[in-house]
Structure formats: C-alpha cells, structure tokens
Design an enzyme around this catalytic site. Structure first.
Site, PDB file in Angstrom:
ATOM      1  N   GLY A  45     -19.456  -9.683  -9.426  1.00  0.00           N
ATOM      2  CA  GLY A  45     -18.902 -10.717  -8.561  1.00  0.00           C
ATOM      3  C   GLY A  45     -19.261 -12.103  -9.064  1.00  0.00           C
ATOM      4  O   GLY A  45     -20.425 -12.365  -9.401  1.00  0.00           O
ATOM      5  N   ASP A  69     -15.678  -9.007 -12.522  1.00  0.00           N
ATOM      6  CA  ASP A  69     -14.950  -9.570 -11.378  1.00  0.00           C
ATOM      7  C   ASP A  69     -13.457  -9.413 -11.628  1.00  0.00           C
ATOM      8  O   ASP A  69     -12.967  -9.703 -12.723  1.00  0.00           O
ATOM      9  CB  ASP A  69     -15.287 -11.046 -11.171  1.00  0.00           C
ATOM     10  CG  ASP A  69     -14.922 -11.525  -9.770  1.00  0.00           C
ATOM     11  OD1 ASP A  69     -13.815 -11.192  -9.304  1.00  0.00           O
ATOM     12  OD2 ASP A  69     -15.735 -12.218  -9.141  1.00  0.00           O
ATOM     13  N   ASN A  77     -11.027 -22.099  -3.486  1.00  0.00           N
ATOM     14  CA  ASN A  77     -12.381 -21.790  -3.951  1.00  0.00           C
ATOM     15  C   ASN A  77     -13.138 -23.029  -4.416  1.00  0.00           C
ATOM     16  O   ASN A  77     -14.367 -23.007  -4.530  1.00  0.00           O
ATOM     17  CB  ASN A  77     -12.338 -20.799  -5.124  1.00  0.00           C
ATOM     18  CG  ASN A  77     -11.665 -19.488  -4.797  1.00  0.00           C
ATOM     19  OD1 ASN A  77     -10.954 -18.932  -5.627  1.00  0.00           O
ATOM     20  ND2 ASN A  77     -11.869 -18.986  -3.595  1.00  0.00           N
ATOM     21  N   LEU A  78     -12.433 -24.107  -4.693  1.00  0.00           N
ATOM     22  CA  LEU A  78     -13.037 -25.247  -5.383  1.00  0.00           C
ATOM     23  C   LEU A  78     -14.059 -25.994  -4.544  1.00  0.00           C
ATOM     24  O   LEU A  78     -14.886 -26.728  -5.088  1.00  0.00           O
ATOM     25  CB  LEU A  78     -11.938 -26.217  -5.842  1.00  0.00           C
ATOM     26  CG  LEU A  78     -10.852 -25.611  -6.745  1.00  0.00           C
ATOM     27  CD1 LEU A  78      -9.861 -26.682  -7.175  1.00  0.00           C
ATOM     28  CD2 LEU A  78     -11.466 -24.935  -7.965  1.00  0.00           C
ATOM     29  N   CYS A 195      -6.840 -16.671  -0.294  1.00  0.00           N
ATOM     30  CA  CYS A 195      -5.503 -16.562  -0.868  1.00  0.00           C
ATOM     31  C   CYS A 195      -4.587 -15.726   0.014  1.00  0.00           C
ATOM     32  O   CYS A 195      -3.377 -15.966   0.089  1.00  0.00           O
ATOM     33  CB  CYS A 195      -5.575 -15.982  -2.278  1.00  0.00           C
ATOM     34  SG  CYS A 195      -6.468 -14.425  -2.392  1.00  0.00           S
TER      35      CYS A 195
END
Length: 666
Positions: A45, A69, A77-78, A195
C-alpha cells in the site's frame, strides 16, 4: 570549498554515516543500524499511510524496500498523500511514491515498485519469505486478511496500522506469539475510495458523501481548496466543468442566487456528466449515467418561485417521503438562499457540515438524490439520508503520519533483535511478544493525560481458524443455498479465501470444486446445485467440508448445521459462522429463542457472535474512520482492557449491509 570541507568533516566525525542518518545510527547503535541498512522490507500500500511510511523509511536508512499497490493517483489524493503532485494524476501510486521517496533518501537506495494486486499469484509465500518484515498500509479488509495469511505462512513479522479520523492504532503480528489480524472479528464498516465518490457511484451512500462535499464546496465562504474533495485547481489539466459555476461565480446579491443555483446544477448534473460520457468514462458500464433534463431543473426553480420553497412540499411525511427531481431542485435553491441571505454575502457561511443543521441536511438530501437519479441509484428520504450522512468521517493526514511513525519504531525493535543464526525465529518471537506494543492514537487524552496508549500484544485466540487452525461451524439452510452461494458469500467474502479448493468429508474427502492453476473445470457443473444435492452425499446437517487455498498456504474444516427458518431482517446474510462452540451450534440447529440461544446472542441482527468469525459489532468503541454514537472512542484507553478493544482498519465496502453504519473515506 567551505561546504565540501564542512561536509567531509561531518562525514569523518560520523564514521562515514551520512549526517542525516547519524542520529538514527547513534540512537539504535552501530550494530542495529547495520541491520536496518541491510534489511529487506515489503510495504503493501502506498496511499495515505504508505506515503508516510516511505518517507520514514527513506530518512531512516532503509535501502532495500519493495512496494505493492494496485491503485492509481486521483486528484483527491493530493491533499494528504504528499509524495504526489498534480502532474502525477492517473499514474501508478507505487511507481511515483517509490521514485519520490528514493529521491529524498540521503543515500543510494533500491526501492522497487510492483503495480499490481497483492492477491496475485506472483506475490506468494515464496515471494514473502525474502523479506525481514512486512508493513501494511492497506485500505480494505480483504487484502489485509490475505497479507496476514501470507505472513503467517512465511513466518514473517507483520506490522499493521489503521486510522479513523483522529483515531489510530499500530500493532505487530508474529506467528504463534501474538494474535493475528483475524483472531478477533471485525466491525461491519464501510470504506469508499474518493474516485468512486467522484466518478462511479453505485450506492446511495456514495451520492450522500458526494453531496456533503458539494455542500462544503458551495458554502465554505473562503478557499475550499483543502475542505472539499470536489475542489480542483485551475492548473489541473483535466479540470471539471463545474468549478467556475460553483466556486468562482458565487452570488453577491439576492438577485443572483437563482441564476447561481441554475448554473451550478446545469454544470454538475448535465455538462460534467455529458463530458465524462463523451470521454468514454463509462464505456462498458452496466448502468451508465444519464444527464439530468434541463426541464426538471427549470421546473424545480419555478416550484421554488411560485410558493415558499421551504413549505412547498414540507407536509406531515416530509421526512419519510422521497422527493422528486423538481422538488430536490427547489430545496437546493431554498437552502442556498437561506445560507447566503443569512450571511449577508460577507462572513463565513459555515465551518463544517452538521447533520443536525436542518438546512444543511435538506441540501445534502436533495443534492444526493439528484446525483442518484442520473446514475440510476435508489433515492433516499430525508430521514434515511440523515442516518447515513451523520456517520461520515474524513481521513486525517496527521493521524496517518503518527501511526506510520509508530510502525517504523516497532520495525526498529524487530530488526534490532533479529538473529540471522536463529532459523526458527523463536527468540525474536518471544521478544516481540514481550516488548512490541499495540499502540492506540487517541483524539482525547486519557485520565493520565496521554494521547498515545501502548498495551501488551495479546496472545493468539484459540478460536481463530487462521492462525490456530480451529474448525468452524456453518449454520445454513442446505436446501436453499447453492454451492455458488457458499463460494461467493461464505468462503470468499466472509472467510477471505482467494483460490479455494472445496472437499466434502474434510481434508481427505472428495473434491467438489477448485480454483487456481491446473484446476479441473469440470467441477463448475456443481456450482448451481443446492448444498444438499452435491455429490458424495452432499452437505447436510452434521456433515463437514474442508477449504484449502495454496495461494495462502491455509486450510480449514467446516461443520455444517442445517436450519430451515431465517429472519431476513435480522439475518440478511442467510447464514451464521461460529467457532468451535458446540452449544451455540446446537441451539442454532433447533432455532430456539430463549436466553442463551443464538437468537439472544446475535449482535445487531447480523448473526455475529462474540467468539465467531463474523464481523465484529460495529457499536463497539473504535474503528478506522469512526464516529460511534453508542460509546465514545476516547473512553477506550481508560475503560476498555486490550482483550476487548475494537480494531481500527481501512475497511472494505460491504454490499447490502445496514446504511446506518460507519462510513469511511480514503
């Protein structure tokens, strides 16, 4: 130069150890630090916790790390996965994360990414055996169980971690010395990737989470950049079509509110959806979205104008009725007007979503139902939506950083006492049991003023079918359940097997189904058959079957108990799994309902038992993005002994379960 002279002087004074690593080497000692630099570590991960771990490993002297991953980077995610930048959106997480962390390492390193599913056959027991330790940074139960089993089979220490908003935990798993990941049943909780929320919703809860983020995007009077997952920077290459309408053209007077709402709804529910369709985003989807009709938006705006938006359809059963698309539009306009008019278009409109704020909840219900409408998802009433929205807890980057730091501290302990001459690892296992810790990260301090609470690692559970090979009892209607139902719902989903082989009569019995390399496909004909009609006498009351999985090096024996009648509301799964408890199984067989029977011992109606292998009671205090109403999480450290704690995990989505459970966003 002066810099070069200073640098050479520093290197000389640190015995050739890089100055940035000197403090670590000094703290651990030269011998232990040498083990760190020569160790081989597997990280599974590379998301929220994974990014923090890679940074820690790179800056602590670890030179040989491999990362697995399957995920790719999403714009959402940023805000917390700091190794990623906007130009990385759409790329493999592990590829970008290993490159970024290798760049920040003060010495040359070998960080190898594996973009793939950890359940793939190439990541087998032999693959795991090459590592000194495994670090988990996963976001679903299924993968966690698989890694747990591979680490047990390869006898490699596993360091687990999870976060739940401001809560977190870290633990160490060692075969035979500590309880494994599956020794205690897990709570039924839900985690949804961002997402999925942004692009491919399939359940009402996905739409409600999205609507809550839209609420923040529309009504946070300031820069919502770090407040909403729907926010997108102007420099984003594939910026969505709604940002101008929602954020950059906010109304400045009462006269502009109706136009603002219309432009926002058109951008969100028509233009953006059509754009995604034109990009083949939903090519091959069974239920592709259909943009909202402009006439429905216009009808809703007229409904609002024609008469008191807040009262137009607020009748006696206003909370229990499901609103039409036009009513949802009217409610959105009503809520928008209420917020902007009350703020006089100047001060902050809101700080955070509150399910007890009637206007906020009306907005989220309406916006989520419009979203559900275009994706062909069941709409929810205000009452139902409130029950779901109140249990949504966001991920917190700081908690990820804390638990990742704790994981590396435990890794230091393990490597420091690892003896290459101890082939059985018995000395290391004893050290792990005595000196490694199960550590909680708490939001509120304990009575002694601590925010981190270390406890001793518990021993393996005798009831665990994974690390103690305990047999299980399956209570089921053998006349109604087919082999396919057993395979999908019980063996794979509940018990977590990857490529199972099923044998009637125990491990020396006859094979009735198998998967994996070289599997005999003729057994597929058995899948539609009812359990009682299977070959070799079938699976009936009192019979047994064995499940074996070579990819996990694991097997279990299951005793079958038949039961005719089931309560679909209290027992929606249609089966119960318990450990080796003959009394419970006997009570289940006759279906009695007095005190002490299965009926009285079920928790929350999902058929789970305290000593079983089913999901843990979700009302117990702690879990990986949790907001428990029945028992405050902060009381865990003071009131609950370690043996009764509830695990914190990034947990998988559970289809068809109670919508009032905890919702996790990763």
């Amino acid at each position: 130069t002066n810099f070069e002279r200073t640098w050479h002087s520093m290197m000389s004074s640190t015995n050739g150890i890089h100055p940035l690593l000197w403090s670590t080497a000094t703290t651990l000692g030269n011998e232990a630090f040498a083990k760190v630099t020569s160790s081989k570590i597997l990280l599974v991960g590379s998301g929220g916790i994974g990014c923090e771990l890679l940074k820690n490993l790179a800056l602590s002297g670890f030179k040989d790390v491999q990362v697995i991953d399957l995920d790719t980077i999403d714009v959402s995610n940023l805000n917390r996965q700091f190794l990623f930048r906007s130009q990385h959106v759409g790329k493999s997480k592990c590829l970008v994360a290993t490159a970024a962390s290798a760049d920040m390492a003060p010495v040359p390193v070998k960080y190898v990414p594996h973009h793939g599913n950890v359940k793939s056959q190439k990541f087998n027991v032999s693959f795991f055996k090459q590592f000194d330790a495994v670090l988990n940074a996963l976001d679903n139960v299924d993968a966690r169980r698989h890694v747990n089993r591979l680490c047990l089979a390869s006898d490699i220490p596993l360091i687990e971690a999870g976060t739940t908003g401001y809560l977190g935990q870290t633990t160490v798993i060692s075969r035979g010395a500590t309880e494994c990941y599956e020794c205690q049943p897990k709570p039924t909780r839900k985690v949804y990737p961002i997402c999925t929320i942004r692009s491919t919703p399939s359940q009402p809860v996905h739409c409600i989470v999205w609507a809550k983020e839209l609420f923040t995007l529309m009504f946070y009077h300031g820069d919502p950049k770090d407040k909403s997952m729907l926010y997108e920077d102007e420099e984003n290459v594939e910026e969505s079509t709604y940002m101008d309408a929602v954020v950059r053209r906010r109304p400045k007077s009462n006269d502009e509110i109706a136009k603002y709402v219309k432009d926002t709804l058109v951008a969100l529910y028509i233009t953006e959806v059509q754009k995604q369709i034109d990009m083949d985003k939903y090519k091959g989807s069974k239920n592709p979205p259909k943009p909202l009709n402009l006439s429905e938006i216009e009808a809703g705006l007229l409904l609002d104008i024609q008469g008191a938006p807040s009262n137009a359809f607020k009748k006696r059963d206003y909370q229990s009725n499901v609103w039409t698309a036009s009513q949802c539009v009217a409610q959105i306009l009503s809520c928008t007007s209420a917020y902007y008019e009350s703020s006089k278009f100047s001060s902050k409109l809101m700080q955070e979503f509150d399910k007890d704020d009637a206007v906020a909840m009306d907005f989220v219900t309406a916006a989520s139902n419009l979203r559900a409408h275009i994706f062909g998802i069941e709409n929810k009433s205000l009452h139902d939506a409130k029950g779901i929205a109140g249990n949504i807890v966001p991920a917190i980057a700081t908690t990820n950083a804390i638990v990742a730091g704790l994981q590396v501290l435990e890794l230091f302990k393990i490597l420091k006492h690892k003896d290459s001459n101890d082939a059985s690892n018995e000395n290391l296992k004893q050290y792990i049991k005595e000196h490694c810790r199960y550590t909680y990260c708490l939001r509120d301090k304990t009575r002694k003023g601590y925010y981190l609470l270390p406890t001793k690692l518990p021993s393996p559970s005798d009831e665990c079918f994974v690390c103690r090979k305990a047999s299980l009892t399956l209570i089921i209607n053998t006349q109604e359940f087919s082999l396919k139902d057993l395979l999908d719902k019980v063996i794979k989903k509940r018990l977590g097997f990857n490529e199972p082989t099923i044998m009637i009569g125990g491990e020396d019995g006859s094979i009735i189904y198998e998967e994996g390399d070289g599997a005999d496909e003729t057994f597929i004909v058995n899948l539609p058959k009812k359990l009682a009609q299977l070959p070799c006498g079938g699976l009936i009351d009192g019979s047994s079957f064995a499940v074996e999985d070579f990819t996990q090096d694991m097997e279990v024996e299951v005793i079958v108990t038949h039961r005719d009648e089931w309560d679909e509301k209290k027992e929606p799964d249609g089966f119960i799994i318990v450990g080796g408890n003959d009394k419970v199984a006997a009570a289940a067989r006759v279906g009695v309902s007095k005190e002490g029977s299965v009926e009285s011992k079920k928790e929350n109606g999902n058929g789970s038992h305290g000593n079983g292998v089913t999901e843990r009671n979700p009302k117990r205090p702690i879990s990986e993005e949790i907001d428990s109403s029945s028992a405050p999480a902060q009381n865990l450290a003071d009131e609950q002994p370690p043996s009764k704690r509830t695990k914190i995990d990034d947990v998988e989505e559970v289809d068809g379960s109670n919508d009032n459970e905890i919702i996790e966003i990763e």
